[in-house]
Design an enzyme around this catalytic site. Structure first.
Site, PDB file in Angstrom:
ATOM      1  N   TYR A 147       0.836  -1.207   0.000  1.00  0.00           N
ATOM      2  CA  TYR A 147       0.000   0.000   0.000  1.00  0.00           C
ATOM      3  C   TYR A 147       0.873   1.261   0.000  1.00  0.00           C
ATOM      4  CZ  TYR A 147      -3.957   3.039   0.975  1.00  0.00           C
ATOM      5  OH  TYR A 147      -4.914   4.007   0.890  1.00  0.00           O
TER       6      TYR A 147
ATOM      7  N   PHE B 238      -7.215  18.968 -25.429  1.00  0.00           N
ATOM      8  CA  PHE B 238      -7.841  17.656 -25.587  1.00  0.00           C
ATOM      9  C   PHE B 238      -9.219  17.663 -24.898  1.00  0.00           C
ATOM     10  CE2 PHE B 238      -8.382  13.182 -24.202  1.00  0.00           C
ATOM     11  CZ  PHE B 238      -8.441  12.614 -25.457  1.00  0.00           C
ATOM     12  N   ASP B 239     -10.120  16.768 -25.325  1.00  0.00           N
ATOM     13  CA  ASP B 239     -11.507  16.869 -24.830  1.00  0.00           C
ATOM     14  C   ASP B 239     -11.634  16.720 -23.310  1.00  0.00           C
ATOM     15  OD1 ASP B 239     -10.970  14.156 -24.983  1.00  0.00           O
ATOM     16  OD2 ASP B 239     -12.862  13.581 -25.889  1.00  0.00           O
TER      17      ASP B 239
ATOM     18  N   ASP C 202       0.841  18.783 -21.764  1.00  0.00           N
ATOM     19  CA  ASP C 202      -0.108  17.657 -21.777  1.00  0.00           C
ATOM     20  C   ASP C 202       0.539  16.618 -22.699  1.00  0.00           C
ATOM     21  OD1 ASP C 202      -2.199  15.918 -21.849  1.00  0.00           O
ATOM     22  OD2 ASP C 202      -3.656  17.314 -22.685  1.00  0.00           O
TER      23      ASP C 202
ATOM     24  N   ALA D 275       0.545  13.096 -23.560  1.00  0.00           N
ATOM     25  CA  ALA D 275       0.189  11.725 -23.958  1.00  0.00           C
ATOM     26  C   ALA D 275       1.144  11.177 -25.029  1.00  0.00           C
ATOM     27  CB  ALA D 275      -1.244  11.680 -24.465  1.00  0.00           C
TER      28      ALA D 275
ATOM     29  N   LYS E 250      -0.916   5.987 -23.955  1.00  0.00           N
ATOM     30  CA  LYS E 250      -0.442   6.226 -25.315  1.00  0.00           C
ATOM     31  C   LYS E 250       1.048   5.893 -25.376  1.00  0.00           C
ATOM     32  CE  LYS E 250      -4.374   8.888 -25.362  1.00  0.00           C
ATOM     33  NZ  LYS E 250      -4.888   9.790 -24.349  1.00  0.00           N
TER      34      LYS E 250
ATOM     35  N   HIS F 169     -20.054  13.117 -26.644  1.00  0.00           N
ATOM     36  CA  HIS F 169     -19.740  12.170 -27.722  1.00  0.00           C
ATOM     37  C   HIS F 169     -19.706  10.722 -27.252  1.00  0.00           C
ATOM     38  CE1 HIS F 169     -16.042  13.495 -25.866  1.00  0.00           C
ATOM     39  NE2 HIS F 169     -15.425  12.412 -26.295  1.00  0.00           N
TER      40      HIS F 169
END
Ligand SMILES: *Cc1c(COP(=O)(O)O)cnc(C)c1O
Length: 458
Positions: free
Chosen positions: A72, A124-125, A215, A217, A258, A450
């Site tokens: 943990y 990004f969304d 960001d 990815a 990704k 979407h």
């Protein structure tokens, strides 16, 4: 004779995929309310919905999973991943999360408040969702050239520094918690950001006292494009390029699904201890204790190996070549897409492919359904449905681009699959004049519609 190219790996395990008839697909897509997200994966032959979490891990990654420490607190797997993050990105502090949007949730809870402005290059969304959910504004400062799909430029993902500077001038620094640079620029077609642009953005941020967030990815694919397209970087290793990219940044969020080549995972990282302490509280609240967050020990092990392997040129070269192959085949058939071919996907220009379908009837979604019916291939709409409604006026937003994204999972499909995808696109292109009507929305969620939208054929 010059030997042809071949991938730097061989395949140790396969997974069966199913073909289907057009009649079956017509029934399935009707049941899915013409939303490709609602299909079952067995109803799909070649799945190009996303390259997120859908890649094949290497034998070394699978091997590392067996060594996962599931303690943990203080697990050795956490320290192994922390060492990798420090070495690859140069950030002192990091918090593991279950995926990219969770990293956004943790970091943005610590940083973003109502009325804030967050300039960036096509957020990004989920990033935009997390900004707008906090009643802040995601201000798009992408270069205008990104909206012309036929323009062949090496770094169409760049932020427009003049637009950015206007935004930084117009608002006090307290209103701008950070500038968000997405590498590669997913929404603009997997287009890369140049090192020069990252450097200029960072200079502007420093001048105005605003932190810079990457960001991240597809950070490794972005580094690949810097190496292969930007002057002065041909002889630098991918790892050196990544270190330089992040030397200009103060913060990062990343979906490890990704370029980390894992099925699940993400993290946020930063230089500032005080921010780390504040964000840690939210990580504990939303994700898990700071030394595992949203990830199990074995997943942290697989990610540590994935980050190392996928920042090697040969791996990235194999992947980006396959995306470029799809682009070349579409060129042969005259099918327009966002040029040049992006890092992780081909973005077909739906308005040019289906010129007779009105914007109000969602041409990219229409093309996505056609491609599914044609060959059982699942892409994803990057257009007006994704763009959602304006949070103030609640009117539909019509972005400059209506794209059908065909994302290629890493190390998953062969070049034969790529040939099928291109042929299916050609068949639709050949009968494009006959496709004149699209879809109307019968159900939508108030935000990020979407994923769950339901449609009716017009
Ligand atoms: C995928 C992605 C995210 C969100 O990550 P998830 O792992 O899907 O939650 C954020 N930003 C960019 C640029 C992405 O591509």
């Amino acid at each position: 004779m010059k030997l042809p190219y071949a991938e730097p790996y061989r395949i140790k395990m396969t997974e069966a995929i199913r073909t289907s008839t057009r009649e079956e697909r017509e029934e399935w897509i009707r049941q899915a309310r013409y939303n490709l997200f609602k299909l079952r994966s067995e109803q799909v032959f070649i799945d190009l919905l996303t390259d997120s979490g859908t890649g094949s891990m290497s034998d070394r990654q699978w091997g590392a999973m067996m060594t996962g420490d599931e303690s943990y607190a203080g697990a050795s797997s956490y320290y192994r991943l922390r060492e990798t993050v420090r070495r690859i990105f140069g950030f002192e502090y990091f918090l593991p999360t279950h995926q990219g949007r969770a990293a956004e949730n943790v970091l943005f809870t610590a940083l973003v408040k109502a009325g804030d402005i967050i300039p960036g290059n096509s957020h990004f969304d989920t990033t935009k969702g997390h900004i707008e959910y906090r009643r802040a504004v995601a201000l798009d400062c992408t270069v205008d050239q990104a909206a012309d799909t036929q323009l062949e430029l090496p770094f169409k993902g760049n932020i427009d520094c003049a637009k950015l500077e206007r935004a930084l001038e117009a608002h006090p620094a307290e209103k701008i918690p950070f500038v968000c640079l997405t590498v590669t620029n997913n929404t603009a077609g997997g287009q890369p950001v140049s090192m020069e642009n990252i450097r200029q953005t960072s200079l502007l941020c420093r001048r105005y006292g605003v932190p810079l967030l990457l960001d991240s990815a597809r950070f490794a694919e972005n580094a690949y494009f810097i190496k292969t397209r930007e002057e002065g970087y041909a002889d630098r290793s991918i790892k050196e390029i990544v270190r330089e990219m992040y030397s200009y940044a103060d913060l990062m969020t990343i979906s490890a699904k990704k370029d980390g080549v894992v099925n699940m995972g993400g993290f946020t990282a930063m230089r500032d201890k005080e921010l780390f302490d504040r964000a840690s509280v939210f990580n504990i609240m939303f994700e898990g204790y700071v030394t595992y967050g949203g990830m199990s020990g074995r997943d942290m092990e697989a990610l540590a190996v994935g980050l190392d392997e996928n920042t090697e040129f040969e791996q990235l070269d194999a992947r980006i070549r396959q995306v470029a192959l799809l682009g070349r085949l579409l060129d042969q058939y005259g099918i327009p897409y966002q040029r040049p071919a992006g890092g992780h996907a081909i973005f077909v220009d739906a308005r040019r492919v289906l010129p007779n379908v009105p914007r109000e009837e969602f041409p990219a979604q229409t093309l996505g359904v056609e491609l599914y019916l044609e060959a059982g291939i699942r892409g994803v709409e990057i257009g007006a449905i994704l763009a959602d409604r304006d949070p103030e006026t609640r009117l539909n937003r019509y972005p400059k681009l209506e794209l059908l994204r065909l994302a290629i999972p890493r190390r998953t499909y062969t070049d034969n699959h790529i040939a099928v995808i291109a042929a299916a696109c050609k068949n639709i292109y050949d009968r494009r004049e006959s496709i004149v009507r699209g879809y109307k929305i019968t159900y939508e969620a108030p935000i990020m519609r979407h994923f769950t939208v339901e449609l009716e054929k017009l």
